[in-house]
Write an enzyme that holds these catalytic residues in place. Sequence first.
Site, mmCIF file in Angstrom:
data_model
loop_
_atom_site.group_PDB
_atom_site.id
_atom_site.type_symbol
_atom_site.label_atom_id
_atom_site.label_comp_id
_atom_site.label_asym_id
_atom_site.label_seq_id
_atom_site.Cartn_x
_atom_site.Cartn_y
_atom_site.Cartn_z
ATOM 1 N N SER A 52 6.302 -3.370 9.007
ATOM 2 C CA SER A 52 7.238 -2.271 8.775
ATOM 3 C C SER A 52 7.848 -1.847 10.101
ATOM 4 C CB SER A 52 6.509 -1.083 8.156
ATOM 5 O OG SER A 52 7.301 0.070 8.328
ATOM 6 N N HIS A 68 9.930 -5.563 6.647
ATOM 7 C CA HIS A 68 9.909 -4.399 5.757
ATOM 8 C C HIS A 68 10.729 -3.269 6.374
ATOM 9 C CE1 HIS A 68 8.106 -1.939 2.539
ATOM 10 N NE2 HIS A 68 8.009 -0.976 3.446
ATOM 11 N N ASP A 114 12.019 0.486 6.024
ATOM 12 C CA ASP A 114 11.758 1.769 5.377
ATOM 13 C C ASP A 114 12.964 2.691 5.491
ATOM 14 O OD1 ASP A 114 9.047 1.674 4.340
ATOM 15 O OD2 ASP A 114 8.446 1.407 6.428
ATOM 16 N N MET A 150 14.618 6.134 4.581
ATOM 17 C CA MET A 150 14.203 7.492 4.167
ATOM 18 C C MET A 150 15.395 8.428 4.260
ATOM 19 S SD MET A 150 10.569 7.852 6.083
ATOM 20 C CE MET A 150 9.342 6.537 6.071
ATOM 21 N N HIS A 165 12.719 -0.952 1.371
ATOM 22 C CA HIS A 165 11.936 0.036 0.614
ATOM 23 C C HIS A 165 12.704 1.350 0.669
ATOM 24 C CE1 HIS A 165 7.955 2.582 0.610
ATOM 25 N NE2 HIS A 165 8.667 2.764 -0.478
ATOM 26 N N MET A 180 13.125 4.909 0.077
ATOM 27 C CA MET A 180 12.476 6.195 -0.212
ATOM 28 C C MET A 180 13.582 7.240 -0.242
ATOM 29 S SD MET A 180 9.176 5.608 2.201
ATOM 30 C CE MET A 180 9.992 4.285 3.066
ATOM 31 N N MET A 218 2.118 2.424 -3.121
ATOM 32 C CA MET A 218 1.928 3.215 -1.904
ATOM 33 C C MET A 218 0.437 3.528 -1.776
ATOM 34 S SD MET A 218 4.836 3.438 -0.452
ATOM 35 C CE MET A 218 4.060 4.267 0.938
ATOM 36 N N GLY A 258 6.552 8.529 3.794
ATOM 37 C CA GLY A 258 7.291 9.387 4.714
ATOM 38 C C GLY A 258 6.949 9.152 6.178
ATOM 39 N N ASP A 261 1.384 -0.663 0.729
ATOM 40 C CA ASP A 261 2.090 -0.090 1.872
ATOM 41 C C ASP A 261 1.443 1.222 2.289
ATOM 42 O OD1 ASP A 261 3.953 0.757 3.714
ATOM 43 O OD2 ASP A 261 5.639 0.834 2.318
ATOM 44 N N GLY A 262 0.905 1.229 3.506
ATOM 45 C CA GLY A 262 0.345 2.455 4.061
ATOM 46 C C GLY A 262 -1.110 2.305 4.445
HETATM 47 C C1 DX5 Z 1 5.425 4.948 4.790
HETATM 48 C C2 DX5 Z 1 6.181 3.633 4.872
HETATM 49 C C3 DX5 Z 1 5.367 2.543 5.422
HETATM 50 C C4 DX5 Z 1 4.859 2.784 6.819
HETATM 51 C C5 DX5 Z 1 3.524 2.174 6.931
HETATM 52 O O1 DX5 Z 1 6.169 5.863 4.101
HETATM 53 O O2 DX5 Z 1 6.647 3.226 3.606
HETATM 54 O O3 DX5 Z 1 6.032 1.285 5.330
HETATM 55 O O4 DX5 Z 1 5.678 2.279 7.816
HETATM 56 O O5 DX5 Z 1 3.002 2.508 8.162
HETATM 57 P P1 DX5 Z 1 1.486 2.235 8.541
HETATM 58 O O6 DX5 Z 1 1.243 0.771 8.386
HETATM 59 O O7 DX5 Z 1 1.424 2.705 9.937
HETATM 60 O O8 DX5 Z 1 0.652 3.044 7.582
HETATM 61 ZN ZN ZN Z 2 7.433 1.062 3.247
#
Ligand code: DX5
Ligand code: ZN
Length: 228
Positions: A10, A35, A37, A39, A68, A70, A139, A144, A175-176
Amino acid sequence: MATDIIIAPSVLAADFGELAAEIAAIDEAGADWIHLDVMDGHFVPNLTFGPPIIKIVRAVSTKIFDAHLMVSNPDRLLETYADAGADIITVHAEACPHLYRTVSRIRELGCKAGVALNPHTPPDCLAYVLDRIDLVLLMTVNPGFGGQSFISAMTDKIARVKEMIGKCDITIEVDGGITMDTAGVVVAAGATALVAGSAIFRGDGTAAYAKNIAAIRQAAASHSSQGD
Ligand code: DX5
Ligand code: ZN
Protein backbone atom coordinates in the site's frame (compact mmCIF):
# COMPACT_ATOMS: atom_id res chain seq x y z
CA MET A 1 0.14 -27.21 -4.15
CA ALA A 2 0.02 -24.01 -2.17
CA THR A 3 -1.96 -21.14 -3.69
CA ASP A 4 0.20 -18.30 -4.95
CA ILE A 5 -0.08 -15.41 -2.57
CA ILE A 6 -0.36 -11.91 -3.97
CA ILE A 7 1.53 -9.20 -2.12
CA ALA A 8 0.09 -5.73 -2.65
CA PRO A 9 2.14 -2.98 -1.00
CA SER A 10 0.00 0.00 0.00
CA VAL A 11 1.57 3.26 -1.12
CA LEU A 12 -0.15 5.00 1.80
CA ALA A 13 3.06 4.25 3.70
CA ALA A 14 5.32 5.51 0.91
CA ASP A 15 7.03 8.90 0.76
CA PHE A 16 4.40 10.91 -1.16
CA GLY A 17 7.04 13.45 -2.13
CA GLU A 18 8.73 10.70 -4.13
CA LEU A 19 5.67 8.69 -5.06
CA ALA A 20 6.73 7.72 -8.59
CA ALA A 21 10.18 6.61 -7.40
CA GLU A 22 8.63 4.70 -4.49
CA ILE A 23 6.31 2.82 -6.84
CA ALA A 24 9.21 2.02 -9.17
CA ALA A 25 11.15 0.74 -6.14
CA ILE A 26 8.33 -1.45 -4.87
CA ASP A 27 7.79 -2.83 -8.38
CA GLU A 28 11.45 -3.78 -8.59
CA ALA A 29 11.32 -5.19 -5.05
CA GLY A 30 8.82 -7.86 -6.12
CA ALA A 31 5.36 -6.41 -5.48
CA ASP A 32 2.62 -8.32 -7.32
CA TRP A 33 0.08 -5.51 -7.23
CA ILE A 34 0.33 -1.83 -6.33
CA HIS A 35 -2.37 -0.96 -3.77
CA LEU A 36 -3.63 2.62 -4.08
CA ASP A 37 -5.60 3.96 -1.13
CA VAL A 38 -7.95 6.70 -2.26
CA MET A 39 -9.51 8.61 0.67
CA ASP A 40 -11.99 11.47 0.45
CA GLY A 41 -12.03 12.92 3.99
CA HIS A 42 -15.71 12.02 4.17
CA PHE A 43 -16.14 8.25 4.06
CA VAL A 44 -12.93 8.06 6.07
CA PRO A 45 -11.37 10.80 8.20
CA ASN A 46 -8.33 11.24 5.98
CA LEU A 47 -7.46 12.47 2.48
CA THR A 48 -4.98 11.07 0.00
CA PHE A 49 -5.06 11.31 -3.79
CA GLY A 50 -7.30 10.63 -6.75
CA PRO A 51 -7.27 9.91 -10.49
CA PRO A 52 -4.77 12.59 -11.62
CA ILE A 53 -2.05 11.17 -9.37
CA ILE A 54 -2.90 7.59 -10.35
CA LYS A 55 -2.58 8.60 -14.00
CA ILE A 56 0.87 10.09 -13.43
CA VAL A 57 2.29 7.10 -11.55
CA ARG A 58 0.71 4.62 -14.00
CA ALA A 59 3.71 5.32 -16.24
CA VAL A 60 6.25 3.88 -13.81
CA SER A 61 4.90 0.35 -13.39
CA THR A 62 3.17 -2.29 -15.46
CA LYS A 63 1.98 -4.18 -12.36
CA ILE A 64 -1.71 -4.48 -11.52
CA PHE A 65 -3.02 -1.20 -10.08
CA ASP A 66 -5.36 -2.12 -7.24
CA ALA A 67 -7.44 0.97 -6.42
CA HIS A 68 -9.17 0.89 -3.02
CA LEU A 69 -11.76 3.66 -3.01
CA MET A 70 -12.52 4.77 0.53
CA VAL A 71 -14.94 7.38 -0.75
CA SER A 72 -18.64 8.13 -0.44
CA ASN A 73 -20.71 7.53 -3.56
CA PRO A 74 -17.89 6.46 -5.88
CA ASP A 75 -20.20 6.01 -8.91
CA ARG A 76 -19.64 9.39 -10.56
CA LEU A 77 -15.90 8.91 -10.89
CA LEU A 78 -15.61 5.24 -11.82
CA GLU A 79 -14.85 6.00 -15.44
CA THR A 80 -12.17 8.49 -14.41
CA TYR A 81 -10.43 5.85 -12.28
CA ALA A 82 -10.58 3.37 -15.16
CA ASP A 83 -9.14 5.98 -17.54
CA ALA A 84 -6.40 6.81 -15.05
CA GLY A 85 -5.21 3.21 -15.27
CA ALA A 86 -6.76 1.29 -12.39
CA ASP A 87 -6.97 -2.44 -13.16
CA ILE A 88 -9.03 -3.35 -10.10
CA ILE A 89 -11.54 -0.91 -8.66
CA THR A 90 -12.75 -1.75 -5.18
CA VAL A 91 -15.63 0.13 -3.60
CA HIS A 92 -16.93 -0.07 -0.05
CA ALA A 93 -20.30 -1.79 0.37
CA GLU A 94 -21.09 0.79 3.08
CA ALA A 95 -20.65 3.63 0.56
CA CYS A 96 -22.77 2.17 -2.25
CA PRO A 97 -26.58 2.19 -1.96
CA HIS A 98 -26.76 0.49 -5.38
CA LEU A 99 -23.88 -1.92 -5.05
CA TYR A 100 -25.10 -4.29 -7.77
CA ARG A 101 -25.16 -1.44 -10.28
CA THR A 102 -21.80 -0.08 -9.16
CA VAL A 103 -19.88 -3.35 -9.51
CA SER A 104 -21.59 -4.09 -12.84
CA ARG A 105 -20.45 -0.70 -14.10
CA ILE A 106 -16.85 -1.35 -13.01
CA ARG A 107 -16.79 -4.48 -15.15
CA GLU A 108 -18.38 -2.66 -18.08
CA LEU A 109 -15.45 -0.26 -17.90
CA GLY A 110 -13.11 -3.20 -18.44
CA CYS A 111 -11.81 -3.37 -14.85
CA LYS A 112 -12.02 -6.08 -12.21
CA ALA A 113 -14.62 -5.27 -9.59
CA GLY A 114 -13.96 -5.48 -5.87
CA VAL A 115 -16.12 -4.93 -2.79
CA ALA A 116 -14.56 -3.87 0.50
CA LEU A 117 -16.15 -4.46 3.90
CA ASN A 118 -15.36 -2.53 7.06
CA PRO A 119 -14.64 -4.69 10.10
CA HIS A 120 -18.20 -4.40 11.48
CA THR A 121 -19.97 -5.14 8.18
CA PRO A 122 -21.34 -8.68 7.93
CA PRO A 123 -20.48 -10.49 4.70
CA ASP A 124 -24.15 -11.27 3.88
CA CYS A 125 -24.34 -8.15 1.69
CA LEU A 126 -22.11 -9.97 -0.81
CA ALA A 127 -24.56 -12.80 -1.45
CA TYR A 128 -26.33 -11.28 -4.45
CA VAL A 129 -23.29 -9.74 -6.13
CA LEU A 130 -21.06 -12.79 -6.10
CA ASP A 131 -21.48 -13.32 -9.84
CA ARG A 132 -20.51 -9.68 -10.48
CA ILE A 133 -17.28 -9.36 -8.52
CA ASP A 134 -13.68 -10.51 -8.80
CA LEU A 135 -12.44 -9.57 -5.35
CA VAL A 136 -13.58 -9.13 -1.76
CA LEU A 137 -11.41 -6.83 0.33
CA LEU A 138 -11.80 -7.49 4.02
CA MET A 139 -10.64 -4.60 6.16
CA THR A 140 -8.69 -5.97 9.09
CA VAL A 141 -8.48 -2.49 10.66
CA ASN A 142 -10.89 0.44 10.50
CA PRO A 143 -9.99 2.22 7.25
CA GLY A 144 -8.38 5.63 7.11
CA PHE A 145 -4.88 5.22 8.48
CA GLY A 146 -1.85 3.00 8.13
CA GLY A 147 0.07 1.48 10.99
CA GLN A 148 -2.90 0.15 13.00
CA SER A 149 -3.09 -3.23 14.70
CA PHE A 150 -4.74 -6.21 13.04
CA ILE A 151 -8.21 -6.97 14.47
CA SER A 152 -7.99 -10.66 15.25
CA ALA A 153 -11.78 -11.21 15.14
CA MET A 154 -11.45 -10.76 11.36
CA THR A 155 -9.88 -14.20 11.02
CA ASP A 156 -13.30 -15.84 11.41
CA LYS A 157 -14.77 -13.44 8.89
CA ILE A 158 -12.17 -14.41 6.29
CA ALA A 159 -13.09 -18.06 6.78
CA ARG A 160 -16.78 -17.22 6.49
CA VAL A 161 -16.28 -15.33 3.24
CA LYS A 162 -14.18 -18.18 1.86
CA GLU A 163 -17.06 -20.52 2.57
CA MET A 164 -19.56 -18.12 0.98
CA ILE A 165 -17.66 -17.74 -2.27
CA GLY A 166 -17.22 -21.51 -2.65
CA LYS A 167 -15.92 -22.24 -6.12
CA CYS A 168 -16.46 -18.71 -7.49
CA ASP A 169 -13.32 -17.19 -8.92
CA ILE A 170 -13.07 -14.41 -6.33
CA THR A 171 -9.89 -13.27 -4.62
CA ILE A 172 -10.02 -12.64 -0.88
CA GLU A 173 -7.80 -9.66 -0.07
CA VAL A 174 -7.05 -8.44 3.44
CA ASP A 175 -5.97 -4.93 4.35
CA GLY A 176 -4.70 -3.48 7.61
CA GLY A 177 -2.13 -4.59 10.14
CA ILE A 178 -0.68 -7.24 7.84
CA THR A 179 2.91 -8.05 8.81
CA MET A 180 5.10 -11.13 8.89
CA ASP A 181 3.39 -11.93 12.22
CA THR A 182 -0.20 -11.81 10.93
CA ALA A 183 0.29 -13.01 7.32
CA GLY A 184 0.17 -16.67 8.35
CA VAL A 185 -3.15 -16.56 10.16
CA VAL A 186 -4.99 -14.67 7.39
CA VAL A 187 -3.69 -17.01 4.70
CA ALA A 188 -4.60 -20.06 6.77
CA ALA A 189 -8.15 -18.63 7.02
CA GLY A 190 -8.41 -18.18 3.23
CA ALA A 191 -6.92 -14.83 2.17
CA THR A 192 -4.85 -14.95 -1.00
CA ALA A 193 -4.02 -11.26 -1.52
CA LEU A 194 -2.26 -9.37 1.26
CA VAL A 195 -2.09 -5.59 1.42
CA ALA A 196 0.68 -4.21 3.60
CA GLY A 197 1.85 -0.64 3.99
CA SER A 198 3.98 0.06 7.02
CA ALA A 199 5.43 -3.46 7.13
CA ILE A 200 6.82 -3.04 3.60
CA PHE A 201 7.74 0.65 3.26
CA ARG A 202 10.34 0.58 6.00
CA GLY A 203 14.07 0.84 5.49
CA ASP A 204 15.69 2.50 2.55
CA GLY A 205 14.51 1.72 -0.96
CA THR A 206 14.38 -1.38 -3.16
CA ALA A 207 16.66 -3.72 -1.20
CA ALA A 208 14.86 -3.13 2.11
CA TYR A 209 11.43 -3.34 0.49
CA ALA A 210 12.40 -6.61 -1.21
CA LYS A 211 13.45 -8.06 2.13
CA ASN A 212 10.17 -6.97 3.75
CA ILE A 213 8.08 -8.43 0.92
CA ALA A 214 10.03 -11.68 1.06
CA ALA A 215 9.48 -11.96 4.82
CA ILE A 216 5.71 -11.57 4.45
CA ARG A 217 5.66 -13.95 1.50
CA GLN A 218 7.56 -16.54 3.47
CA ALA A 219 5.29 -16.22 6.52
CA ALA A 220 2.26 -16.58 4.24
CA ALA A 221 3.65 -19.54 2.32
CA SER A 222 4.47 -21.56 5.39
CA HIS A 223 0.80 -21.38 6.40
CA SER A 224 -0.79 -21.73 2.98
CA SER A 225 0.86 -25.11 2.46
CA GLN A 226 -0.45 -26.51 5.76
CA GLY A 227 -3.91 -27.25 4.43
CA ASP A 228 -2.73 -28.87 1.16
C1 DX5 B 1 -6.11 1.66 5.58
C2 DX5 B 1 -5.66 1.35 4.16
C3 DX5 B 1 -4.56 0.38 4.12
C4 DX5 B 1 -3.31 0.82 4.84
C5 DX5 B 1 -2.69 -0.37 5.44
O1 DX5 B 1 -7.25 2.42 5.54
O2 DX5 B 1 -6.72 0.84 3.39
O3 DX5 B 1 -4.27 -0.03 2.79
O4 DX5 B 1 -2.39 1.46 4.03
O5 DX5 B 1 -1.62 0.05 6.21
P1 DX5 B 1 -0.86 -0.93 7.20
O6 DX5 B 1 -0.35 -2.08 6.40
O7 DX5 B 1 0.20 -0.06 7.74
O8 DX5 B 1 -1.87 -1.37 8.23
ZN1 ZN C 1 -6.32 -0.19 1.33
